[in-house]
Write a protein that holds these residues in place. Structure first.
Motif, PDB file in Angstrom:
ATOM      1  N   UNK A 112       1.107  -0.997   0.567  1.00 17.36           N
ATOM      2  CA  UNK A 112      -0.055  -0.410  -0.067  1.00 17.36           C
ATOM      3  C   UNK A 112       1.333   1.922  -0.074  1.00 17.36           C
ATOM      4  N   UNK A 113       2.146   1.628   0.029  1.00 19.05           N
ATOM      5  CA  UNK A 113       3.113   2.218  -0.032  1.00 19.05           C
ATOM      6  C   UNK A 113       3.046   3.508  -1.576  1.00 19.05           C
ATOM      7  N   UNK A 114       2.461   4.205  -1.381  1.00 15.66           N
ATOM      8  CA  UNK A 114       2.138   5.242  -2.963  1.00 15.66           C
ATOM      9  C   UNK A 114       2.748   5.240  -3.156  1.00 15.66           C
ATOM     10  N   UNK A 115       3.975   5.758  -2.210  1.00 18.78           N
ATOM     11  CA  UNK A 115       5.500   6.593  -2.806  1.00 18.78           C
ATOM     12  C   UNK A 115       6.489   5.223  -3.637  1.00 18.78           C
ATOM     13  N   UNK A 116       5.867   4.165  -3.471  1.00 18.51           N
ATOM     14  CA  UNK A 116       6.506   2.886  -3.593  1.00 18.51           C
ATOM     15  C   UNK A 116       5.713   2.907  -5.827  1.00 18.51           C
ATOM     16  N   UNK A 117       4.806   2.420  -5.227  1.00 12.02           N
ATOM     17  CA  UNK A 117       3.713   2.703  -6.773  1.00 12.02           C
ATOM     18  C   UNK A 117       4.216   4.124  -7.527  1.00 12.02           C
ATOM     19  N   UNK A 118       4.862   5.042  -6.914  1.00 13.00           N
ATOM     20  CA  UNK A 118       4.165   6.030  -8.059  1.00 13.00           C
ATOM     21  C   UNK A 118       6.288   6.128  -8.631  1.00 13.00           C
ATOM     22  N   UNK A 119       7.050   5.790  -7.861  1.00 12.73           N
ATOM     23  CA  UNK A 119       8.867   5.591  -8.097  1.00 12.73           C
ATOM     24  C   UNK A 119       8.178   3.865  -9.103  1.00 12.73           C
ATOM     25  N   UNK A 120       7.795   3.563  -9.140  1.00 18.65           N
ATOM     26  CA  UNK A 120       7.562   2.680 -10.370  1.00 18.65           C
ATOM     27  C   UNK A 120       7.323   3.226 -11.727  1.00 18.65           C
ATOM     28  N   UNK A 121       5.943   3.701 -11.745  1.00 21.42           N
ATOM     29  CA  UNK A 121       5.952   4.527 -12.796  1.00 21.42           C
ATOM     30  C   UNK A 121       6.493   5.287 -13.389  1.00 21.42           C
ATOM     31  N   UNK A 122       6.998   6.741 -12.133  1.00 21.73           N
ATOM     32  CA  UNK A 122       7.998   7.223 -12.617  1.00 21.73           C
ATOM     33  C   UNK A 122       9.555   6.604 -13.313  1.00 21.73           C
ATOM     34  N   UNK A 123       9.316   5.691 -13.190  1.00 18.91           N
ATOM     35  CA  UNK A 123      10.963   3.997 -13.342  1.00 18.91           C
ATOM     36  C   UNK A 123      10.776   4.158 -14.931  1.00 18.91           C
ATOM     37  N   UNK A 124       9.417   3.627 -15.157  1.00 20.04           N
ATOM     38  CA  UNK A 124       9.010   2.562 -16.189  1.00 20.04           C
ATOM     39  C   UNK A 124       8.319   3.532 -17.142  1.00 20.04           C
ATOM     40  N   UNK A 125       7.668   5.039 -16.717  1.00 25.09           N
ATOM     41  CA  UNK A 125       6.733   5.691 -17.944  1.00 25.09           C
ATOM     42  C   UNK A 125       6.868   5.905 -19.262  1.00 25.09           C
ATOM     43  N   UNK A 126       8.169   6.353 -19.219  1.00 24.23           N
ATOM     44  CA  UNK A 126       7.942   7.161 -20.802  1.00 24.23           C
ATOM     45  C   UNK A 126       9.300   5.992 -21.003  1.00 24.23           C
ATOM     46  N   UNK A 127       9.580   5.032 -20.912  1.00 31.60           N
ATOM     47  CA  UNK A 127       9.808   3.914 -21.748  1.00 31.60           C
ATOM     48  C   UNK A 127       8.769   3.367 -22.095  1.00 31.60           C
TER      49      UNK A 127
END
Length: 174
Positions: A13-28
């Motif tokens: 449930x850690x939203x910051x971790x989910x956002x980090x995954x999005x930030x890491x892979x969104x562009x690719x």
């Protein structure tokens, strides 16, 4: 933080971790979807849908390879489904920088021409391997075929692309 740690935190449930995954892979993932879609808006929708599906099914995710291959597999299936819909059209790129537009257009046209000459399976393997930088093993995971099949498809695709690229262009004196 590594992907596995971020996934575990996101599952908890850690939203910051989910956002980090999005930030890491969104562009690719957006770049990958953009190649498959006729418009940027459609690619953005598919990218958002990729992450929506990721997080809605994250509870059942089990690390059986790399996380990026898992994510690309979701995007791959969404792109395939989208291409099957009526009204799908090939990608048309709008030019942004007039100084580089001609060179970019020529390079893009050549790449598109070479890729169009491949079978859909070869094209997908080449895009994942060289366009997205996935390993052969990750490409096999995404496409759901054996590693040797991926290697063979890529080898044959590169050979076909080299042969096509060496042909004289129409209108050239030779």
């Amino acid at each position: 933080m590594k992907d596995d740690a971020l996934i575990a935190a996101a599952k908890a449930g850690d939203r910051a971790a989910a956002e980090e995954l999005i930030d890491r892979y969104y562009g690719a993932i957006l770049r990958y979807c953009r190649f498959h879609c006729p418009s940027r808006e459609q690619a953005e929708d598919l990218t958002q849908e990729t992450f929506l599906r990721l997080f809605s099914g994250l509870g059942g995710y089990q690390s059986r390879g790399t996380f990026s291959a898992y994510l690309y597999k979701i995007a791959y299936h969404l792109c395939v489904d989208e291409a099957r819909r009526p009204g799908w059209q090939p990608l048309e790129e709008t030019e942004k920088d007039p100084r580089d537009a001609m060179e970019e257009a020529e390079n893009r046209q050549m790449a598109e021409k070479l890729l169009k000459g491949l079978s859909p399976e070869q094209r997908e393997a080449v895009l994942l391997r060289y366009g997205e930088g996935l390993s052969f093993r990750e490409t096999a995971q995404v496409t759901g075929v054996p590693l040797r099949t991926v290697q063979s498809r890529i080898r044959l695709a590169l050979k076909a692309m080299r042969t096509e690229a060496q042909k004289p262009k129409n209108g050239e004196d030779g």
